[in-house]
Design a protein around this motif. Sequence first.
Motif, PDB file in Angstrom:
ATOM      1  N   ALA A  96       1.074  -1.012  -0.186  1.00  0.00           N
ATOM      2  CA  ALA A  96      -0.485  -0.081   0.517  1.00  0.00           C
ATOM      3  C   ALA A  96       0.989   1.265   0.072  1.00  0.00           C
ATOM      4  CB  ALA A  96      -0.892   0.411   1.186  1.00  0.00           C
ATOM      5  N   ASP A  97       1.926   1.461   0.651  1.00  0.00           N
ATOM      6  CA  ASP A  97       3.076   1.995   0.903  1.00  0.00           C
ATOM      7  C   ASP A  97       3.128   2.768  -0.522  1.00  0.00           C
ATOM      8  OD1 ASP A  97       1.966   3.656   3.563  1.00  0.00           O
ATOM      9  OD2 ASP A  97       4.060   2.528   4.196  1.00  0.00           O
ATOM     10  N   ALA A  98       3.904   1.120  -0.961  1.00  0.00           N
ATOM     11  CA  ALA A  98       4.845   1.594  -1.832  1.00  0.00           C
ATOM     12  C   ALA A  98       3.678   2.239  -4.012  1.00  0.00           C
ATOM     13  CB  ALA A  98       5.124  -0.205  -3.251  1.00  0.00           C
ATOM     14  N   PHE A  99       2.282   1.046  -3.673  1.00  0.00           N
ATOM     15  CA  PHE A  99       1.352   2.157  -3.849  1.00  0.00           C
ATOM     16  C   PHE A  99       1.395   4.073  -4.708  1.00  0.00           C
ATOM     17  CE2 PHE A  99      -3.245   2.913  -5.225  1.00  0.00           C
ATOM     18  CZ  PHE A  99      -3.365   2.919  -6.461  1.00  0.00           C
ATOM     19  N   GLN A 100       1.210   4.261  -3.324  1.00  0.00           N
ATOM     20  CA  GLN A 100       1.660   5.665  -2.435  1.00  0.00           C
ATOM     21  C   GLN A 100       2.360   6.210  -3.661  1.00  0.00           C
ATOM     22  OE1 GLN A 100      -1.383   7.508  -1.167  1.00  0.00           O
ATOM     23  NE2 GLN A 100      -2.894   5.369  -1.503  1.00  0.00           N
ATOM     24  N   TYR A 101       3.617   5.868  -3.207  1.00  0.00           N
ATOM     25  CA  TYR A 101       4.893   6.312  -4.051  1.00  0.00           C
ATOM     26  C   TYR A 101       4.605   6.974  -5.057  1.00  0.00           C
ATOM     27  CZ  TYR A 101       7.064   6.521   0.176  1.00  0.00           C
ATOM     28  OH  TYR A 101       7.695   7.165   1.960  1.00  0.00           O
ATOM     29  N   ILE A 104       1.962   9.197  -6.225  1.00  0.00           N
ATOM     30  CA  ILE A 104       3.061  10.854  -5.698  1.00  0.00           C
ATOM     31  C   ILE A 104       4.193  11.219  -7.309  1.00  0.00           C
ATOM     32  CG2 ILE A 104       4.409  11.639  -4.735  1.00  0.00           C
ATOM     33  CD1 ILE A 104       3.149  10.153  -2.301  1.00  0.00           C
ATOM     34  N   ARG A 105       4.494   9.889  -7.304  1.00  0.00           N
ATOM     35  CA  ARG A 105       5.670   9.694  -8.307  1.00  0.00           C
ATOM     36  C   ARG A 105       4.638   9.683 -10.402  1.00  0.00           C
ATOM     37  NH1 ARG A 105       7.630   5.897 -11.749  1.00  0.00           N
ATOM     38  NH2 ARG A 105       6.836   4.451 -10.327  1.00  0.00           N
ATOM     39  N   GLN A 106       3.620   9.825  -9.813  1.00  0.00           N
ATOM     40  CA  GLN A 106       3.375   9.743 -11.732  1.00  0.00           C
ATOM     41  C   GLN A 106       2.209  10.533 -11.447  1.00  0.00           C
ATOM     42  OE1 GLN A 106       2.391   7.433 -13.578  1.00  0.00           O
ATOM     43  NE2 GLN A 106       3.806   5.934 -13.171  1.00  0.00           N
ATOM     44  N   GLN A 107       1.958  11.431 -10.524  1.00  0.00           N
ATOM     45  CA  GLN A 107       1.295  12.728 -10.076  1.00  0.00           C
ATOM     46  C   GLN A 107       2.318  13.868 -11.210  1.00  0.00           C
ATOM     47  OE1 GLN A 107      -0.819  13.366  -7.181  1.00  0.00           O
ATOM     48  NE2 GLN A 107      -2.971  12.587  -7.584  1.00  0.00           N
ATOM     49  N   GLY A 108       3.227  13.533 -10.322  1.00  0.00           N
ATOM     50  CA  GLY A 108       4.592  15.101 -10.568  1.00  0.00           C
ATOM     51  C   GLY A 108       5.234  14.837 -12.104  1.00  0.00           C
ATOM     52  N   THR A 109       4.683  13.377 -12.645  1.00  0.00           N
ATOM     53  CA  THR A 109       5.044  13.058 -14.519  1.00  0.00           C
ATOM     54  C   THR A 109       4.535  13.608 -14.550  1.00  0.00           C
ATOM     55  OG1 THR A 109       4.939  10.830 -14.297  1.00  0.00           O
ATOM     56  CG2 THR A 109       6.875  11.834 -13.907  1.00  0.00           C
ATOM     57  N   LYS A 110       2.914  13.538 -14.415  1.00  0.00           N
ATOM     58  CA  LYS A 110       1.550  14.118 -15.742  1.00  0.00           C
ATOM     59  C   LYS A 110       1.716  15.346 -16.262  1.00  0.00           C
ATOM     60  CE  LYS A 110      -2.299  12.075 -14.009  1.00  0.00           C
ATOM     61  NZ  LYS A 110      -3.233  11.219 -13.298  1.00  0.00           N
ATOM     62  N   ILE A 125      11.062  -0.586  -8.014  1.00  0.00           N
ATOM     63  CA  ILE A 125      12.339  -0.674  -7.578  1.00  0.00           C
ATOM     64  C   ILE A 125      12.267   0.399  -6.531  1.00  0.00           C
ATOM     65  CG2 ILE A 125      14.069  -0.520  -8.350  1.00  0.00           C
ATOM     66  CD1 ILE A 125      13.737  -3.092  -5.964  1.00  0.00           C
ATOM     67  N   GLU A 126      12.159   1.714  -7.269  1.00  0.00           N
ATOM     68  CA  GLU A 126      12.064   2.751  -6.376  1.00  0.00           C
ATOM     69  C   GLU A 126      11.164   3.063  -5.184  1.00  0.00           C
ATOM     70  OE1 GLU A 126      12.092   2.616 -10.371  1.00  0.00           O
ATOM     71  OE2 GLU A 126      14.768   2.995 -10.388  1.00  0.00           O
ATOM     72  N   ASP A 127      10.056   2.769  -5.720  1.00  0.00           N
ATOM     73  CA  ASP A 127       8.643   2.788  -5.251  1.00  0.00           C
ATOM     74  C   ASP A 127       8.513   1.922  -3.419  1.00  0.00           C
ATOM     75  OD1 ASP A 127       7.404   4.463  -6.509  1.00  0.00           O
ATOM     76  OD2 ASP A 127       6.760   3.457  -8.092  1.00  0.00           O
ATOM     77  N   LEU A 128       8.815   0.456  -4.640  1.00  0.00           N
ATOM     78  CA  LEU A 128       9.595  -0.484  -2.945  1.00  0.00           C
ATOM     79  C   LEU A 128      10.237   0.459  -2.870  1.00  0.00           C
ATOM     80  CD1 LEU A 128       8.250  -2.910  -2.211  1.00  0.00           C
ATOM     81  CD2 LEU A 128      10.174  -4.540  -3.373  1.00  0.00           C
TER      82      LEU A 128
END
Length: 146
Positions: A96-101, A104-110, A125-128
């Motif tokens: 769940a925490d990796a999904f949240q990361y 957040i990363r997807q919204q920054g690149t969107k 691996i970065e999110d994990l």
Amino acid sequence: MDSTTPGTPTPTTDPAAPATSAEAQPTTADRLISRSDIQSEKSLAEFLVQMDTYEPIVPDALTDYYLAQAGFECDDVRIKRLLALATQKFISDVAADAFQYNRIRQQGTKEKKFQQKDRRTVLTIEDLTAALSEYGVNIKKPEYYS
């Protein structure tokens, strides 16, 4: 003359004297504690009965293997399933925490890219690594060998 009749005990103020029946009875707070203890014992017993029939996502064979690797020996299946349930909770929290990361990363690149048609979420691996670092587990990305 003595005001007491022979054969009747005289009251004593000796601290070593036995307590009277009023002092020996538990107070209301003691009774509440014992009731809460009984309630917690009852709910623990119910939980252990539920662990007999519960099948965690982590298979018993896998749990047995890793417990044996760690040197843990226990014949009680309920304890093993309780450990498997704790493992399942840990994996679920990390995912769940990796999904949240990832979100957040997807919204920054969107903002930089146009809308994508495919909205799949990929565990990287970065999110994990970021999620596991919250739990004190540090991992490094393996080097690429060609």
